[in-house]
Scaffold this active site. Structure first.
Site, PDB file in Angstrom:
ATOM      1  N   HIS A 112      17.122 -17.141 -17.550  1.00 24.37           N
ATOM      2  CA  HIS A 112      17.208 -15.758 -17.997  1.00 24.37           C
ATOM      3  C   HIS A 112      15.863 -15.056 -17.792  1.00 24.37           C
ATOM      4  O   HIS A 112      14.815 -15.703 -17.689  1.00 24.37           O
ATOM      5  CB  HIS A 112      17.582 -15.684 -19.486  1.00 24.37           C
ATOM      6  CG  HIS A 112      18.869 -16.355 -19.821  1.00 24.37           C
ATOM      7  ND1 HIS A 112      20.091 -15.848 -19.442  1.00 24.37           N
ATOM      8  CD2 HIS A 112      19.135 -17.505 -20.509  1.00 24.37           C
ATOM      9  CE1 HIS A 112      21.062 -16.640 -19.888  1.00 24.37           C
ATOM     10  NE2 HIS A 112      20.504 -17.658 -20.531  1.00 24.37           N
ATOM     11  N   ASP A 115      14.443  -7.173 -17.736  1.00 18.21           N
ATOM     12  CA  ASP A 115      14.041  -5.971 -17.013  1.00 18.21           C
ATOM     13  C   ASP A 115      13.955  -4.851 -18.034  1.00 18.21           C
ATOM     14  O   ASP A 115      14.960  -4.447 -18.620  1.00 18.21           O
ATOM     15  CB  ASP A 115      15.087  -5.659 -15.930  1.00 18.21           C
ATOM     16  CG  ASP A 115      14.951  -4.254 -15.334  1.00 18.21           C
ATOM     17  OD1 ASP A 115      13.970  -3.546 -15.649  1.00 18.21           O
ATOM     18  OD2 ASP A 115      15.849  -3.859 -14.569  1.00 18.21           O
ATOM     19  N   HIS A 117      13.498  -1.071 -18.649  1.00 15.11           N
ATOM     20  CA  HIS A 117      13.533   0.226 -17.978  1.00 15.11           C
ATOM     21  C   HIS A 117      12.341   1.094 -18.367  1.00 15.11           C
ATOM     22  O   HIS A 117      12.038   2.070 -17.685  1.00 15.11           O
ATOM     23  CB  HIS A 117      14.837   0.959 -18.304  1.00 15.11           C
ATOM     24  CG  HIS A 117      16.039   0.365 -17.628  1.00 15.11           C
ATOM     25  ND1 HIS A 117      17.244   1.035 -17.538  1.00 15.11           N
ATOM     26  CD2 HIS A 117      16.236  -0.831 -17.003  1.00 15.11           C
ATOM     27  CE1 HIS A 117      18.129   0.272 -16.900  1.00 15.11           C
ATOM     28  NE2 HIS A 117      17.530  -0.876 -16.577  1.00 15.11           N
ATOM     29  N   HIS A 152      17.419  -5.356 -20.166  1.00 13.36           N
ATOM     30  CA  HIS A 152      18.538  -6.264 -19.927  1.00 13.36           C
ATOM     31  C   HIS A 152      18.097  -7.432 -19.062  1.00 13.36           C
ATOM     32  O   HIS A 152      17.051  -7.391 -18.408  1.00 13.36           O
ATOM     33  CB  HIS A 152      19.719  -5.536 -19.265  1.00 13.36           C
ATOM     34  CG  HIS A 152      19.421  -4.971 -17.905  1.00 13.36           C
ATOM     35  ND1 HIS A 152      19.579  -5.688 -16.745  1.00 13.36           N
ATOM     36  CD2 HIS A 152      18.986  -3.740 -17.533  1.00 13.36           C
ATOM     37  CE1 HIS A 152      19.246  -4.936 -15.710  1.00 13.36           C
ATOM     38  NE2 HIS A 152      18.874  -3.748 -16.165  1.00 13.36           N
ATOM     39  N   CYS A 153      18.899  -8.473 -19.057  1.00 15.47           N
ATOM     40  CA  CYS A 153      18.652  -9.638 -18.215  1.00 15.47           C
ATOM     41  C   CYS A 153      19.056  -9.296 -16.782  1.00 15.47           C
ATOM     42  O   CYS A 153      20.070  -8.627 -16.551  1.00 15.47           O
ATOM     43  CB  CYS A 153      19.452 -10.831 -18.720  1.00 15.47           C
ATOM     44  SG  CYS A 153      19.016 -12.403 -17.943  1.00 15.47           S
ATOM     45  N   HIS A 163      25.394 -11.360 -16.662  1.00 13.60           N
ATOM     46  CA  HIS A 163      24.600 -11.451 -17.883  1.00 13.60           C
ATOM     47  C   HIS A 163      24.713 -10.169 -18.709  1.00 13.60           C
ATOM     48  O   HIS A 163      24.791 -10.223 -19.940  1.00 13.60           O
ATOM     49  CB  HIS A 163      23.141 -11.743 -17.543  1.00 13.60           C
ATOM     50  CG  HIS A 163      22.902 -13.166 -17.137  1.00 13.60           C
ATOM     51  ND1 HIS A 163      21.848 -13.916 -17.609  1.00 13.60           N
ATOM     52  CD2 HIS A 163      23.587 -13.980 -16.296  1.00 13.60           C
ATOM     53  CE1 HIS A 163      21.896 -15.135 -17.076  1.00 13.60           C
ATOM     54  NE2 HIS A 163      22.944 -15.181 -16.264  1.00 13.60           N
ATOM     55  N   MET A 168      23.812  -9.373 -22.733  1.00 11.69           N
ATOM     56  CA  MET A 168      22.366  -9.580 -22.645  1.00 11.69           C
ATOM     57  C   MET A 168      21.648  -8.277 -22.331  1.00 11.69           C
ATOM     58  O   MET A 168      21.169  -8.044 -21.216  1.00 11.69           O
ATOM     59  CB  MET A 168      22.040 -10.645 -21.599  1.00 11.69           C
ATOM     60  CG  MET A 168      20.817 -11.464 -21.969  1.00 11.69           C
ATOM     61  SD  MET A 168      20.782 -13.009 -21.058  1.00 11.69           S
ATOM     62  CE  MET A 168      19.681 -13.944 -22.131  1.00 11.69           C
ATOM     63  N   HIS A 273      30.100  10.673 -30.437  1.00  9.33           N
ATOM     64  CA  HIS A 273      30.485  11.841 -31.234  1.00  9.33           C
ATOM     65  C   HIS A 273      30.546  11.403 -32.692  1.00  9.33           C
ATOM     66  O   HIS A 273      31.032  10.312 -33.001  1.00  9.33           O
ATOM     67  CB  HIS A 273      31.851  12.365 -30.786  1.00  9.33           C
ATOM     68  CG  HIS A 273      32.416  13.433 -31.677  1.00  9.33           C
ATOM     69  ND1 HIS A 273      31.970  14.728 -31.659  1.00  9.33           N
ATOM     70  CD2 HIS A 273      33.398  13.373 -32.633  1.00  9.33           C
ATOM     71  CE1 HIS A 273      32.655  15.442 -32.551  1.00  9.33           C
ATOM     72  NE2 HIS A 273      33.516  14.649 -33.152  1.00  9.33           N
ATOM     73  N   GLU A 297      28.068  18.732 -30.019  1.00  8.73           N
ATOM     74  CA  GLU A 297      29.237  18.096 -30.618  1.00  8.73           C
ATOM     75  C   GLU A 297      29.423  16.673 -30.101  1.00  8.73           C
ATOM     76  O   GLU A 297      29.825  15.771 -30.842  1.00  8.73           O
ATOM     77  CB  GLU A 297      30.497  18.916 -30.327  1.00  8.73           C
ATOM     78  CG  GLU A 297      30.770  19.133 -28.844  1.00  8.73           C
ATOM     79  CD  GLU A 297      32.021  19.952 -28.609  1.00  8.73           C
ATOM     80  OE1 GLU A 297      32.948  19.863 -29.425  1.00  8.73           O
ATOM     81  OE2 GLU A 297      32.068  20.676 -27.596  1.00  8.73           O
ATOM     82  N   THR A 298      29.150  16.468 -28.821  1.00  6.47           N
ATOM     83  CA  THR A 298      29.216  15.153 -28.197  1.00  6.47           C
ATOM     84  C   THR A 298      28.027  15.059 -27.264  1.00  6.47           C
ATOM     85  O   THR A 298      27.669  16.036 -26.604  1.00  6.47           O
ATOM     86  CB  THR A 298      30.531  14.976 -27.406  1.00  6.47           C
ATOM     87  OG1 THR A 298      31.638  15.061 -28.317  1.00  6.47           O
ATOM     88  CG2 THR A 298      30.588  13.635 -26.694  1.00  6.47           C
ATOM     89  N   HIS A 324      33.694   9.354 -27.531  1.00  7.99           N
ATOM     90  CA  HIS A 324      34.797  10.311 -27.447  1.00  7.99           C
ATOM     91  C   HIS A 324      35.582  10.181 -26.153  1.00  7.99           C
ATOM     92  O   HIS A 324      36.259  11.120 -25.736  1.00  7.99           O
ATOM     93  CB  HIS A 324      34.331  11.746 -27.658  1.00  7.99           C
ATOM     94  CG  HIS A 324      35.326  12.553 -28.445  1.00  7.99           C
ATOM     95  ND1 HIS A 324      36.515  12.993 -27.906  1.00  7.99           N
ATOM     96  CD2 HIS A 324      35.333  12.960 -29.734  1.00  7.99           C
ATOM     97  CE1 HIS A 324      37.191  13.658 -28.818  1.00  7.99           C
ATOM     98  NE2 HIS A 324      36.503  13.649 -29.951  1.00  7.99           N
TER      99      HIS A 324
END
Length: 366
Positions: A112, A115, A117, A152-153, A163, A168, A273, A297-298, A324
């Site tokens: 494993h 990464d 971001h 994430h992996c 993964h 993950m 939402h 709203e969303t 939503h």
């Protein structure tokens, strides 16, 4: 790992080494702090406004492969950071250094890595953190972009989607040193923060329509990837399982409290939402460098990202926070509950006449 991915990883390592030589700084005198990670939806103890200058934030995470129940009759091998789906939220300030110790226990069956971001170079750290079972790695990187980001992996090739869809992934929040700002540029402080990690699962079924269970992650890999090619998840859940944040595990707040929601989706787009509420502030794409939108709203979570939204609760009662895409929310599981305490305000809403068959609980079946 396929050759093409190996070549990219190799290039990333070379670029990282060259950059490190060019811009390396003496950080030996910076203060060090240890951050205690906690399982979502909780977030680690943190300062909203940084105290002093940049710090080296020491964090420890361990990979864990374990069989988890996604819903009644549906189990899958979860591949996790620190045993939870999603992995824990990390919180630092812009300019801090993240010093991460990653360990892969001997009991693991697969290699494993991670990464980020939020990180710069070496495939977000994936090019420097591949850990075989029984090994440990330490990596340090500087948080230069304020916002919320997915990690994430990403071991390479088909292992990357496998993964990620096995759970993950997680998120990191990089706060501006002077804290958050509202749409008018004024300081914004929240009373509570919760981390919601949305996860799509692709569980294979047998010829009788029952979900299959496998003896190890690798044993079910081919079947799971085949299901995932259709791009139709069998489950879409918040924090690892259908109903994981309901009942006794529902989120809690009080009328008047400002709540920050951090929402991530490492693989697909999402549309959070809050039924009966709004996003007073929504940081598009999770960027704290930009002015937040108001009264949404969303709000939108692009695939492979995390965003932040804040709301000050004005009415008590049971709230439902959901995707939503209502099919995913009601039929596949992407919903949670929140109980808010306080005094009801009739000026905001009141029932003037109730039908004979009125049942308030009937509307809360999400």
């Amino acid at each position: 790992m396929i050759k093409a991915v190996q070549a990219v990883v190799g290039l990333g390592l070379l670029c990282f080494a060259a950059t490190q030589v060019a811009v390396a700084q003496d950080i030996s005198k910076l203060p060090r702090v240890k951050q205690q990670l906690v399982a979502p939806p909780n977030v680690p103890v943190h300062d909203q406004v940084a105290k002093g200058g940049p710090k080296i934030v020491e964090i420890k995470m361990a990979f864990e492969e374990k069989l988890v129940e996604i819903a009644p009759g549906a189990k899958a091998w979860g591949m996790t950071f620190n045993g939870s789906i999603p992995g824990p939220l990390i919180i630092v300030h812009e300019g801090d250094y993240v010093e991460l110790t990653l360990s892969n226990p001997k009991s693991s069956t697969l290699a494993h890595n991670v990464d980020f971001h939020a990180a710069t170079g070496a495939l977000g750290g994936a090019g420097l953190t591949l850990v075989q079972p029984g090994e440990e790695v330490v990596v340090r990187w500087k948080a230069v972009k304020p916002g919320v980001f997915v990690y994430h992996c990403a071991p390479g090739g088909t292992m990357i989607p496998f993964h990620v869809i096995s759970g993950m992934n997680g998120a990191i929040m990089v706060l501006p040193r002077d804290g958050l700002k509202d749409a008018k540029g004024k300081p914004y402080k929240y009373d509570k923060a919760f981390y919601i990690g949305e996860q799509d699962f692709y569980l294979p079924k047998d010829d009788k329509g029952n979900f299959k269970t496998y003896g190890s992650p690798a044993e079910g890999m081919a079947d799971m990837l085949e299901v995932s090619k259709g791009l139709i998840p069998t489950h879409v859940v918040f924090n690892g399982a259908v109903g994981a944040i309901t009942g006794d595990n529902a989120l809690k707040a009080k009328v008047g409290e400002k709540v920050l929601f951090i929402h991530s989706q490492a693989n697909r787009a999402s549309y959070p939402h809050l039924i009966g509420g709004h996003a007073d502030l929504y940081w598009v794409g999770g960027s704290f460098s930009d002015t937040p939108l108001t009264s949404q709203e969303t709000w939108f979570v692009p695939a492979g990202s995390a965003v932040a939204a804040a709301y000050q609760f004005e009415q008590p009662g049971l709230y439902v926070y959901l995707s939503h895409n209502l099919i995913e929310a009601v039929l596949l599981g992407a919903a949670l509950h929140m109980n808010v305490e306080g005094k009801w305000n009739d000026d905001l809403m009141t029932q003037l006449k109730a039908p004979a068959s009125f049942d308030a609980k009937a509307a809360m079946d999400h």
